[in-house]
Design a protein around this motif. Structure first.
Motif, PDB file in Angstrom:
ATOM      1  N   PHE A 120       0.844  -1.198   0.000  1.00 37.78           N
ATOM      2  CA  PHE A 120       0.000   0.000   0.000  1.00 37.78           C
ATOM      3  C   PHE A 120       0.883   1.253   0.000  1.00 37.78           C
ATOM      4  CE2 PHE A 120      -2.563   3.301   2.145  1.00 37.78           C
ATOM      5  CZ  PHE A 120      -3.716   3.266   1.365  1.00 37.78           C
ATOM      6  N   GLY A 121       1.943   1.214   0.809  1.00 34.26           N
ATOM      7  CA  GLY A 121       2.859   2.359   0.873  1.00 34.26           C
ATOM      8  C   GLY A 121       3.518   2.620  -0.469  1.00 34.26           C
ATOM      9  N   ALA A 122       3.892   1.537  -1.161  1.00 33.99           N
ATOM     10  CA  ALA A 122       4.564   1.691  -2.448  1.00 33.99           C
ATOM     11  C   ALA A 122       3.634   2.290  -3.495  1.00 33.99           C
ATOM     12  CB  ALA A 122       5.087   0.331  -2.923  1.00 33.99           C
ATOM     13  N   ARG A 123       2.330   2.045  -3.350  1.00 31.63           N
ATOM     14  CA  ARG A 123       1.369   2.533  -4.340  1.00 31.63           C
ATOM     15  C   ARG A 123       0.608   3.761  -3.862  1.00 31.63           C
ATOM     16  NH1 ARG A 123      -2.660  -1.094  -7.081  1.00 31.63           N
ATOM     17  NH2 ARG A 123      -2.423   0.613  -8.513  1.00 31.63           N
ATOM     18  N   ALA A 124       0.936   4.252  -2.673  1.00 29.59           N
ATOM     19  CA  ALA A 124       0.082   5.251  -2.026  1.00 29.59           C
ATOM     20  C   ALA A 124      -0.102   6.521  -2.866  1.00 29.59           C
ATOM     21  CB  ALA A 124       0.623   5.586  -0.649  1.00 29.59           C
ATOM     22  N   GLY A 125       0.982   6.992  -3.475  1.00 32.34           N
ATOM     23  CA  GLY A 125       0.874   8.216  -4.265  1.00 32.34           C
ATOM     24  C   GLY A 125      -0.104   8.058  -5.407  1.00 32.34           C
ATOM     25  N   GLU A 126       0.051   6.951  -6.125  1.00 30.49           N
ATOM     26  CA  GLU A 126      -0.803   6.622  -7.269  1.00 30.49           C
ATOM     27  C   GLU A 126      -2.262   6.407  -6.824  1.00 30.49           C
ATOM     28  OE1 GLU A 126      -0.948   2.591 -10.039  1.00 30.49           O
ATOM     29  OE2 GLU A 126       0.653   2.873  -8.578  1.00 30.49           O
ATOM     30  N   LEU A 127      -2.441   5.699  -5.723  1.00 38.21           N
ATOM     31  CA  LEU A 127      -3.786   5.447  -5.202  1.00 38.21           C
ATOM     32  C   LEU A 127      -4.444   6.754  -4.770  1.00 38.21           C
ATOM     33  CD1 LEU A 127      -3.087   2.285  -3.002  1.00 38.21           C
ATOM     34  CD2 LEU A 127      -4.488   2.348  -5.075  1.00 38.21           C
ATOM     35  N   GLY A 128      -3.668   7.615  -4.115  1.00 38.13           N
ATOM     36  CA  GLY A 128      -4.204   8.901  -3.669  1.00 38.13           C
ATOM     37  C   GLY A 128      -4.720   9.721  -4.833  1.00 38.13           C
ATOM     38  N   VAL A 129      -3.917   9.806  -5.883  1.00 37.91           N
ATOM     39  CA  VAL A 129      -4.309  10.603  -7.057  1.00 37.91           C
ATOM     40  C   VAL A 129      -5.563  10.014  -7.706  1.00 37.91           C
ATOM     41  CG1 VAL A 129      -3.613  11.231  -9.408  1.00 37.91           C
ATOM     42  CG2 VAL A 129      -1.990  11.484  -7.511  1.00 37.91           C
ATOM     43  N   ALA A 130      -5.579   8.678  -7.863  1.00 37.41           N
ATOM     44  CA  ALA A 130      -6.707   8.033  -8.545  1.00 37.41           C
ATOM     45  C   ALA A 130      -8.003   8.176  -7.743  1.00 37.41           C
ATOM     46  CB  ALA A 130      -6.393   6.555  -8.779  1.00 37.41           C
ATOM     47  N   PHE A 131      -7.939   7.936  -6.443  1.00 42.29           N
ATOM     48  CA  PHE A 131      -9.159   8.026  -5.636  1.00 42.29           C
ATOM     49  C   PHE A 131      -9.593   9.477  -5.431  1.00 42.29           C
ATOM     50  CE2 PHE A 131      -8.471   3.559  -4.731  1.00 42.29           C
ATOM     51  CZ  PHE A 131      -9.764   3.083  -4.649  1.00 42.29           C
ATOM     52  N   ALA A 132      -8.643  10.395  -5.366  1.00 39.90           N
ATOM     53  CA  ALA A 132      -9.020  11.811  -5.260  1.00 39.90           C
ATOM     54  C   ALA A 132      -9.758  12.239  -6.525  1.00 39.90           C
ATOM     55  CB  ALA A 132      -7.779  12.671  -5.033  1.00 39.90           C
ATOM     56  N   ALA A 133      -9.280  11.776  -7.687  1.00 39.00           N
ATOM     57  CA  ALA A 133      -9.950  12.101  -8.956  1.00 39.00           C
ATOM     58  C   ALA A 133     -11.336  11.476  -8.997  1.00 39.00           C
ATOM     59  CB  ALA A 133      -9.103  11.602 -10.135  1.00 39.00           C
ATOM     60  N   ARG A 137      -1.240   8.658   4.131  1.00 38.32           N
ATOM     61  CA  ARG A 137      -2.426   9.362   4.641  1.00 38.32           C
ATOM     62  C   ARG A 137      -3.237   9.973   3.511  1.00 38.32           C
ATOM     63  NH1 ARG A 137      -2.142  10.939  10.588  1.00 38.32           N
ATOM     64  NH2 ARG A 137      -0.328   9.764  11.263  1.00 38.32           N
ATOM     65  N   PHE A 138      -2.533  10.455   2.500  1.00 34.97           N
ATOM     66  CA  PHE A 138      -3.223  10.994   1.323  1.00 34.97           C
ATOM     67  C   PHE A 138      -4.106   9.916   0.698  1.00 34.97           C
ATOM     68  CE2 PHE A 138      -2.600  12.033  -3.415  1.00 34.97           C
ATOM     69  CZ  PHE A 138      -3.789  12.756  -3.480  1.00 34.97           C
ATOM     70  N   ALA A 139      -3.530   8.716   0.509  1.00 31.66           N
ATOM     71  CA  ALA A 139      -4.296   7.634  -0.109  1.00 31.66           C
ATOM     72  C   ALA A 139      -5.509   7.273   0.747  1.00 31.66           C
ATOM     73  CB  ALA A 139      -3.404   6.408  -0.316  1.00 31.66           C
ATOM     74  N   LEU A 140      -5.325   7.192   2.056  1.00 28.32           N
ATOM     75  CA  LEU A 140      -6.452   6.861   2.940  1.00 28.32           C
ATOM     76  C   LEU A 140      -7.540   7.927   2.888  1.00 28.32           C
ATOM     77  CD1 LEU A 140      -4.787   5.569   6.229  1.00 28.32           C
ATOM     78  CD2 LEU A 140      -6.019   4.220   4.528  1.00 28.32           C
ATOM     79  N   THR A 141      -7.114   9.189   2.930  1.00 29.15           N
ATOM     80  CA  THR A 141      -8.077  10.293   2.872  1.00 29.15           C
ATOM     81  C   THR A 141      -8.836  10.264   1.554  1.00 29.15           C
ATOM     82  OG1 THR A 141      -6.541  11.594   4.196  1.00 29.15           O
ATOM     83  CG2 THR A 141      -8.301  12.797   3.108  1.00 29.15           C
ATOM     84  N   ALA A 142      -8.112  10.006   0.461  1.00 31.26           N
ATOM     85  CA  ALA A 142      -8.736  10.003  -0.865  1.00 31.26           C
ATOM     86  C   ALA A 142      -9.715   8.836  -1.010  1.00 31.26           C
ATOM     87  CB  ALA A 142      -7.657   9.943  -1.946  1.00 31.26           C
ATOM     88  N   ILE A 143      -9.359   7.662  -0.491  1.00 30.84           N
ATOM     89  CA  ILE A 143     -10.272   6.510  -0.532  1.00 30.84           C
ATOM     90  C   ILE A 143     -11.538   6.849   0.258  1.00 30.84           C
ATOM     91  CG2 ILE A 143     -10.618   4.136   0.285  1.00 30.84           C
ATOM     92  CD1 ILE A 143      -7.619   3.642  -0.414  1.00 30.84           C
ATOM     93  N   GLY A 144     -11.353   7.466   1.427  1.00 31.89           N
ATOM     94  CA  GLY A 144     -12.495   7.862   2.247  1.00 31.89           C
ATOM     95  C   GLY A 144     -13.380   8.881   1.540  1.00 31.89           C
ATOM     96  N   ALA A 145     -12.759   9.848   0.881  1.00 32.50           N
ATOM     97  CA  ALA A 145     -13.528  10.889   0.186  1.00 32.50           C
ATOM     98  C   ALA A 145     -14.303  10.291  -0.993  1.00 32.50           C
ATOM     99  CB  ALA A 145     -12.593  11.996  -0.300  1.00 32.50           C
ATOM    100  N   ALA A 146     -13.653   9.379  -1.727  1.00 32.78           N
ATOM    101  CA  ALA A 146     -14.331   8.747  -2.869  1.00 32.78           C
ATOM    102  C   ALA A 146     -15.495   7.889  -2.383  1.00 32.78           C
ATOM    103  CB  ALA A 146     -13.338   7.900  -3.674  1.00 32.78           C
ATOM    104  N   PHE A 147     -15.270   7.185  -1.288  1.00 32.37           N
ATOM    105  CA  PHE A 147     -16.356   6.352  -0.765  1.00 32.37           C
ATOM    106  C   PHE A 147     -17.509   7.221  -0.248  1.00 32.37           C
ATOM    107  CE2 PHE A 147     -18.406   4.071   2.832  1.00 32.37           C
ATOM    108  CZ  PHE A 147     -19.128   3.184   2.057  1.00 32.37           C
ATOM    109  N   ASP A 148     -17.197   8.307   0.435  1.00 35.07           N
ATOM    110  CA  ASP A 148     -18.250   9.222   0.901  1.00 35.07           C
ATOM    111  C   ASP A 148     -19.098   9.705  -0.273  1.00 35.07           C
ATOM    112  OD1 ASP A 148     -17.493   8.983   3.493  1.00 35.07           O
ATOM    113  OD2 ASP A 148     -16.460  10.922   3.610  1.00 35.07           O
TER     114      ASP A 148
END
Ligand SMILES: [Zn+2]
Length: 214
Positions: free
Chosen positions: A121-134, A152-163
């Motif tokens: 997850f850490g290795a992909r976090a930047g990419e995941l954050g950008v994708a889920f934020a979009a 934290r960015f990735a977690l926040t973005a996943i949460g925002a996308a799910f919301d």
């Protein structure tokens, strides 16, 4: 190739249904034509510390001559443990609540397994954050400001996308990690990701439609 469908069933109910499990029939991801059910296979999944056997139906596109496994959203590709267990560990560790060992103990998984998830997850976090934020913005949600730390960015973005998705019919009951599994094609923490955001980018993620009548 696998298609992840947004399965809301508890794992127990899915297990109990065996081969008779009712799944929606998606259209072909390549040609949008109809898919037909085409056998399937059994695989293991670990939930609440217990290994269970689930049936994974296959569908096939005649014109494309390709078959796809229909994975329920509680499964991640090539992982034994359910998405909720993986997500709980990642959420606690990447979110800074605790270390890997206590999170692994709570999830009932070996700490080496949990450490593997957190690293991936850490290795992909930047990419995941950008994708889920979009995706969050695509779904009409809030824009996510990247915090300094990628996890934290990735977690926040996943949460925002799910919301944002939870405002659409059917998604809320899936929970954030089944949602994340669905829109990433089960490849949330996969090592080899050729086009994991195909569904997100084209906004073609499958809505949680009820199973087709028999
Ligand atoms: Zn096709």
């Amino acid at each position: 190739m696998a298609i992840v469908w947004p399965c809301p069933l508890p794992v127990d109910a899915y297990v109990a249904a065996g081969r008779e499990v009712e799944v929606p029939r998606p259209v072909c991801p390549s040609c949008a034509g109809p898919l037909v059910f085409w056998s399937g296979y059994w695989r293991h999944v670990r939930a609440a510390g217990r290994c269970r056997k689930i049936f994974v139906p296959r569908v096939r596109c005649g014109p494309c001559r390709v078959s796809h496994a229909l994975l329920p959203a509680f499964v991640l590709a090539w992982r034994l443990d359910v998405a909720e267990a993986v997500g709980a560990v990642i959420g606690q560790v990447a979110g800074g609540a605790c270390g890997v060992r206590p999170a692994a103990a709570r999830a009932g998984v070996p700490h080496t397994t949990a450490r593997g998830w957190v690293r991936r997850f850490g290795a992909r976090a930047g990419e995941l954050g950008v994708a889920f934020a979009a995706l969050a913005v695509d779904l009409g949600g809030e824009a996510v400001r990247p915090p300094a730390e990628a996890g934290r960015f990735a977690l926040t973005a996943i949460g925002a996308a799910f919301d944002a998705a939870a405002g659409l019919p059917g998604w809320l009951r899936l929970g954030a990690w089944r949602f994340a599994s669905s829109v990433s094609g089960g490849r949330l923490i996969a090592a080899n990701t050729t086009s994991p955001w195909l569904i997100v980018g084209s906004r073609r993620f499958m809505p949680p439609i009820p199973p087709l009548p028999a």
